[in-house]
Design an enzyme around this catalytic site. Structure first.
Site, short mmCIF file in Angstrom:
data_model
loop_
_atom_site.label_atom_id
_atom_site.label_comp_id
_atom_site.label_asym_id
_atom_site.label_seq_id
_atom_site.Cartn_x
_atom_site.Cartn_y
_atom_site.Cartn_z
CB SER A 47 51.41 -9.26 65.14
OG SER A 47 50.47 -8.32 65.21
CG ASP A 220 48.00 -11.20 65.48
OD1 ASP A 220 49.04 -11.75 65.87
OD2 ASP A 220 48.16 -9.77 65.51
#
Length: 389
Positions: A47, A220
């Site tokens: 991320s 993600d």
């Protein structure tokens, strides 16, 4: 520090967890490493950690801290609504607790309403400009509250992907295959990385859309594991390794007293990734690999070469040593349930400063940088511990 640096192994890894706006803490950590002359050979991120990883690896060494600062200054800019922070960061850091709570809330609300320049903005329908509703069948690339096309432009402008892929630094970023639900790693030792791979690692639903890469869609990586620590520690090369593990969420926290506290505590538990559990498991794994290696030393060579179990044991055995220095952001990480999307310049400056302070505190213990000796093949040091997580 010069003597300590001379003893560093060739494989120094910087492992960066996801955490949105809290990622400025990681930039401060990198600044401290850079100033101390510690140059990671392997950068792994999830991320926002993937974004920081790409900025570092995609710029020349002398410009990496400057590039990180430019990146964070870019994505902390407002789109339309006025900000109370630009050019006033130092003065506003001294606000009392009540005033600061209002400032943090305002900056988070502004991010929700208008997005962050160079990062994301609301879909046209949300901004009152028409367009398809996210509840329509617009496809995986449009099924989100926000559009992240601005981040692709930011990454392509700030990163030299030829440099990132030239093999000077190993880069690994994790993302979840939406169809299979499996965590996958995009690694420049196996493929050429571009802005899509970095963006995919940070495509947190439902805020951000899935990113398509070679016909597959990715979200993600933090949905499965918010840290690539296991990936780094299980590297089949089994090299002596010093790991700087930088976490943005603490597994430990206070009991929530209201629903806002519940939302914050839920995120902390969900995204802390149980770093302590991973290191404990790795310590046990490393112990048994070392045990196999020592046992094989007393097994006759003829048996080792002919017995299939002995051959398999040899494949599992290793004598490498691992040191993990863990940094967990605690000082200004508790600013509410919106701390991961509060991109105000005051908060980002504080996050960065905390990272710089914490890594310098860790580097003040040169013995921590050394690989373990004797029977213990794995050691970890919590550089920011209040009590064990």
């Amino acid at each position: 520090m010069a003597a300590a640096r001379a003893e560093l192994p060739d494989n120094v890894a910087l492992v960066l967890q996801g955490g949105g706006a809290l990622g400025a803490y990681q930039a401060g950590v990198y600044q401290g490493l850079h100033e101390a002359g510690v140059s990671p050979a392997w950068l792994a991120g999830i991320s926002i950690g993937a974004f920081n990883t790409a900025i570092i690896a995609g710029n020349p060494p002398q410009r990496r801290v400057e590039a990180l600062r430019e990146f964070w200054q870019t994505i902390s800019q407002p789109y339309l609504l006025p900000t109370t922070t630009l050019g006033q960061e130092a003065r506003l850091e001294g606000l009392d607790e009540h005033a600061r709570a209002w400032l943090d809330t305002w900056e988070a609300w502004r991010a929700l309403v208008e997005g962050q320049r160079g990062f994301f903005h609301p879909r046209a329908w949300f901004a009152g400009l028409g367009g398809h509703s996210p509840f329509d069948a617009g496809g995986p690339g449009a099924a989100s509250w926000y559009d992240t096309a601005p981040m692709i432009q930011t990454l392509e402008r700030m990163i030299d992907f030829d440099r990132l892929n030239d093999g000077g630094i190993r880069v690994s970023v994790g993302a979840v295959n939406v169809a299979s639900g499996n965590l996958e790693y995009f690694d420049n030792s196996r493929m050429r990385l571009d802005a899509r791979h970095i963006l995919a690692s940070g495509a947190l639903p439902p805020a951000f859309p899935a990113v398509e890469i070679d016909g597959r869609h990715y979200w993600d990586g933090g949905l499965v594991s918010n840290t690539p620590l296991s990936y780094v520690l299980s590297d089949p090369r089994r090299a002596d390794t010093l790991v700087f593990q930088v976490d943005l969420w603490s597994a430990r926290g206070d009991l929530p007293q209201n629903l806002l506290d519940v939302a914050e505590r839920q995120k902390e538990i969900q995204y802390s990734s149980r770093t302590r559990m991973i290191t404990r498991m790795q310590r046990v794994d490393q112990h048994y690999r070392r045990l196999l290696r020592e046992l094989l030393e007393v097994v006759p060579e003829a048996v080792r070469e002919s017995n299939p179990w002995a051959k398999h044991a040899a494949e599992l055995a290793c004598g490498n040593r691992i040191t993990v220095i863990q940094l967990i952001y605690r000082e200004r990480a508790r600013i509410g349930h919106f701390k991961d999307y509060q991109f105000g310049r005051v908060a980002l400056r504080e996050h960065w400063h905390s990272g710089h302070v914490d890594i310098n505190r860790a580097l003040a213990h040169p013995q921590w940088l050394r690989l373990p000796t004797g029977e213990d093949a794995f050691v970890s040091h919590d550089a920011t511990a209040v009590e064990s997580d």
